[in-house]
Design an enzyme around this catalytic site. Sequence first.
Site, mmCIF file in Angstrom:
data_model
loop_
_atom_site.group_PDB
_atom_site.id
_atom_site.type_symbol
_atom_site.label_atom_id
_atom_site.label_comp_id
_atom_site.label_asym_id
_atom_site.label_seq_id
_atom_site.Cartn_x
_atom_site.Cartn_y
_atom_site.Cartn_z
ATOM 1 C CG ASN A 45 38.082 35.275 34.721
ATOM 2 O OD1 ASN A 45 37.839 35.072 35.912
ATOM 3 N ND2 ASN A 45 39.312 35.267 34.218
ATOM 4 C CD1 TRP A 46 32.204 38.162 36.988
ATOM 5 C CD2 TRP A 46 31.548 37.880 39.114
ATOM 6 N NE1 TRP A 46 30.842 38.271 37.029
ATOM 7 C CE2 TRP A 46 30.406 38.103 38.316
ATOM 8 C CE3 TRP A 46 31.376 37.674 40.488
ATOM 9 C CZ2 TRP A 46 29.114 38.119 38.852
ATOM 10 C CZ3 TRP A 46 30.090 37.698 41.020
ATOM 11 C CH2 TRP A 46 28.980 37.924 40.208
ATOM 12 C CB SER A 105 41.568 44.261 26.149
ATOM 13 O OG SER A 105 42.530 44.388 27.186
ATOM 14 N N GLY A 154 37.027 39.526 31.079
ATOM 15 C CA GLY A 154 37.471 39.858 32.428
ATOM 16 C C GLY A 154 36.824 41.145 32.906
ATOM 17 N N GLY A 155 37.584 42.231 32.868
ATOM 18 C CA GLY A 155 37.141 43.517 33.413
ATOM 19 C C GLY A 155 35.749 43.931 32.981
HETATM 20 P P1 PGA Z 1 40.265 41.177 30.390
HETATM 21 O O1 PGA Z 1 40.574 39.722 30.981
HETATM 22 O O2 PGA Z 1 38.975 41.058 29.608
HETATM 23 O O3 PGA Z 1 40.115 42.056 31.591
HETATM 24 O O4 PGA Z 1 41.414 41.549 29.534
HETATM 25 C C1 PGA Z 1 40.293 38.560 30.261
HETATM 26 C C2 PGA Z 1 40.685 37.362 31.082
HETATM 27 O O5 PGA Z 1 41.678 37.435 31.813
HETATM 28 O O6 PGA Z 1 40.010 36.305 31.039
#
Ligand code: PGA
Length: 253
Positions: A18-19, A217, A238-239
């Site tokens: 998820n960019w 995370s 995400g990140g």
């Molecule tokens: P994160 O985000 O891996 O940066 O915690 C996950 C998400 O929001 O889908």
Amino acid sequence: MDTKTGKNAMRGKLVVGNWKMNGGLAANAALLGEIASGWTRPAGRELAVCVPSPYLVQAQAALSSTPIAWGAQDVSEHAAGAYTGEVSAGMLVEFGCRYAIVGHSERRANFCDSDGVVAAKAKAALLKGIVPIVCVGETLAEREAGTTEAVVLRQIDAVLDKVGQDASRMVVAYEPVWAIGTGRTATPVEAQAVHATLRVRLARSGAVNVPLLYGGSVKADNAQALFGMADIDGGLIGGASLKSTEFLAIAHA
Ligand code: PGA
């Protein structure tokens, strides 16, 4: 069923990047190229990226000759008309999207996506053959108040009521809000407990084999422990999906 892990072999593993609102043409080209060349496609595993809508055409061009799927981060509940700024499921289909994230906590918190709106978005995606990745998850206050289960069941029930038997074509992502972008991950045991609850609820709707992803995370060094749990079928990243080596390490975990 694998007797050692308790995992159902019917469900493969899915990792989705998820960019969020990150990227640019040049950076995307590099990232997509690195992911495409680094993905070894282990048996039973699928990889996808959900990019900002303006870059769907770029993702389509870069990935259509690879086994990697792509999708959007949201979709309108409406089919067409006077909805300034919205993007319909039919439009996403034209750009080859397999997935659309719906109900991400950032949309619930910042853009007023209620349970009802999330359910309508999931239905709109399914109607066009797009797989909605339905996100559910509690805030820190809700967890501390002991209402995690009630919150995620309320969120998933709204969708199940709306989509009926099409629920078997969805993906669900459990993303505790307190773990998103904070570096604080749910432990594998904490995540598994919520996944097991969701699995029971989904099974009751005939959606027992829906992939249940964990998000919040996820990193290369915690992915294996999370993905090894009986009801965790992969991750929404995400990140860490913005760095090809990290994302590929998670995908191969
Ligand atoms: P994160 O985000 O891996 O940066 O915690 C996950 C998400 O929001 O889908």
